[in-house]
Scaffold this motif. Structure first.
Motif, PDB file in Angstrom:
ATOM      1  N   UNK A  92     -24.550  -0.188 -49.900  1.00 43.39           N
ATOM      2  CA  UNK A  92     -24.082  -1.515 -49.514  1.00 43.39           C
ATOM      3  C   UNK A  92     -25.108  -2.566 -49.892  1.00 43.39           C
ATOM      4  N   UNK A  93     -24.730  -3.829 -49.661  1.00 41.79           N
ATOM      5  CA  UNK A  93     -25.677  -4.901 -49.935  1.00 41.79           C
ATOM      6  C   UNK A  93     -26.891  -4.805 -49.013  1.00 41.79           C
ATOM      7  N   UNK A 123     -16.245  -6.236 -46.934  1.00 42.67           N
ATOM      8  CA  UNK A 123     -15.919  -6.080 -45.518  1.00 42.67           C
ATOM      9  C   UNK A 123     -15.842  -7.455 -44.877  1.00 42.67           C
ATOM     10  N   UNK A 124     -14.751  -7.731 -44.190  1.00 46.61           N
ATOM     11  CA  UNK A 124     -14.640  -9.002 -43.478  1.00 46.61           C
ATOM     12  C   UNK A 124     -15.738  -9.060 -42.426  1.00 46.61           C
ATOM     13  N   UNK A 247     -21.829 -12.254 -47.503  1.00 43.26           N
ATOM     14  CA  UNK A 247     -20.785 -11.369 -48.022  1.00 43.26           C
ATOM     15  C   UNK A 247     -21.290  -9.938 -47.992  1.00 43.26           C
ATOM     16  N   UNK A 248     -20.592  -9.085 -47.280  1.00 45.83           N
ATOM     17  CA  UNK A 248     -21.006  -7.689 -47.126  1.00 45.83           C
ATOM     18  C   UNK A 248     -20.121  -6.816 -48.013  1.00 45.83           C
ATOM     19  N   UNK A 249     -20.741  -6.146 -48.981  1.00 42.27           N
ATOM     20  CA  UNK A 249     -19.964  -5.306 -49.885  1.00 42.27           C
ATOM     21  C   UNK A 249     -20.451  -3.854 -49.842  1.00 42.27           C
TER      22      UNK A 249
END
Length: 321
Positions: A92-93, A123-124, A247-249
């Motif tokens: 993930x980030x 991810x929201x 922003x979580x990716x």
């Protein structure tokens, strides 16, 4: 002359062997490492991808949860693995763009120790408050916080987490003061915000939205730069605080040095898995937005966010507990 000819034949033989191995791949089960505990959004996503890859590639894809050190234990396991496509990672980030700045003693160098394969999901990330907070929207919340400096407490999954960074970025952008209460994980942070021990939480919708639907938390905003297709009526923080973004990716990586042909094969297979309607439906239900990307797009996102969040972490003086 003979030595050059022998070296040429050896290189040709090695190239042919490598091509044969790629053509036969996979010949045994693939391990997909998740560096967080079972049951979370990353784990659910990884298992959905693994199931589809197993069907399309003809070999089992086994999810292995290797937790600890803010995702570094599982990530380091993949960084040290052979680049043969049999050990992959859902990172993930936070593990790849934040940890290198937060943790000077990283067990691996960072992005250079991995091969980017595919960006798989966003991810929201939500901002929620306990219903005891007398604010119905973000502007009202900021006004209330300014009128009550230090009265509000926000929860996080620990120092250096995305929860922590999101809240500290918000505090600076809004010009407010809130008390940080770190927990050992996201679950207790959510529960204490529901219970009003803390009043504010920035966390993935997978953790907060069920409580929002039950009326136990109030959703004020999402942290991404644009509104989510899954929550079109929920404003972004940037609509009130221009420039705010968290922003979580999630993404698929392999060890550094994977052959380009193998990366292209895995990228195509993962993108195909993400397009399966039942996978999309499962992810929509937990607030995870699937994306399609090339390895190059993932590499670009990683470079951008490593620079962006590295600067934010240093500017805010955030350190890992």
């Amino acid at each position: 002359m003979l030595q050059r000819a022998f070296r040429g034949l050896l290189l040709l033989a090695l190239s042919c062997a490598a091509q044969a191995a790629l053509a036969a791949y996979p010949e045994k089960p693939i391990t997909l490492i998740v560096p967080w505990a079972a049951g979370g959004s990353t784990d659910i996503l990884a298992r959905a991808i693994a199931e589809q890859l197993g069907k399309s590639m003809g070999q089992p894809v086994v999810v292995d949860n290797r937790v600890g050190a803010s995702g570094n234990i599982g990530s380091n396991f993949v960084a040290k693995a052979r680049p043969d496509g049999y050990t992959l990672l859902i990172g993930s980030m936070s593990t790849h763009a934040m940890n290198p700045t937060l943790m000077p003693g990283m067990p691996f160098k960072g992005a250079e120790d991995f091969t980017p394969i595919a960006l798989v999901a966003n991810v929201i990330n939500t901002m929620v408050v306990n219903p005891s907070v007398p604010a119905k929207d973000l502007r009202e919340f900021i006004a209330y916080a300014k009128a009550n400096p230090g009265k509000l407490a926000y929860a996080s999954a620990g120092g250096g987490s995305t929860n922590h960074l999101s809240a500290e970025m918000f505090k600076k952008a809004a010009g407010i003061d809130m008390l940080h209460v770190p927990y050992k994980g996201g679950a207790p942070a959510v529960l204490d915000t529901v219970g009003n021990q803390t009043q504010v939480l920035f966390s993935a919708g997978t953790q907060t939205l069920p409580h929002v639907k039950a009326g136990k938390l109030r959703l004020l905003a999402v942290t991404e730069p644009k509104r989510s297709a899954l929550l079109p009526d929920t404003p972004t923080l940037a609509e009130t605080l221009p420039g705010y973004e968290m922003s979580v990716w999630y993404a698929a990586f392999g060890p550094a040095g994977m052959p380009a042909e193998l990366v292209a094969r895995l990228n195509a297979e993962i993108n195909k898995a993400l397009a399966v309607p039942e996978v999309r439906a499962r992810m929509d239900a937990i607030g995870v937005e699937l994306v399609k990307s090339t390895p190059e797009q993932l590499a670009a996102a990683l470079r951008r966010d490593t620079e962006r969040y590295g600067k934010v972490i240093k500017d805010l003086g955030i350190k890992l507990d």
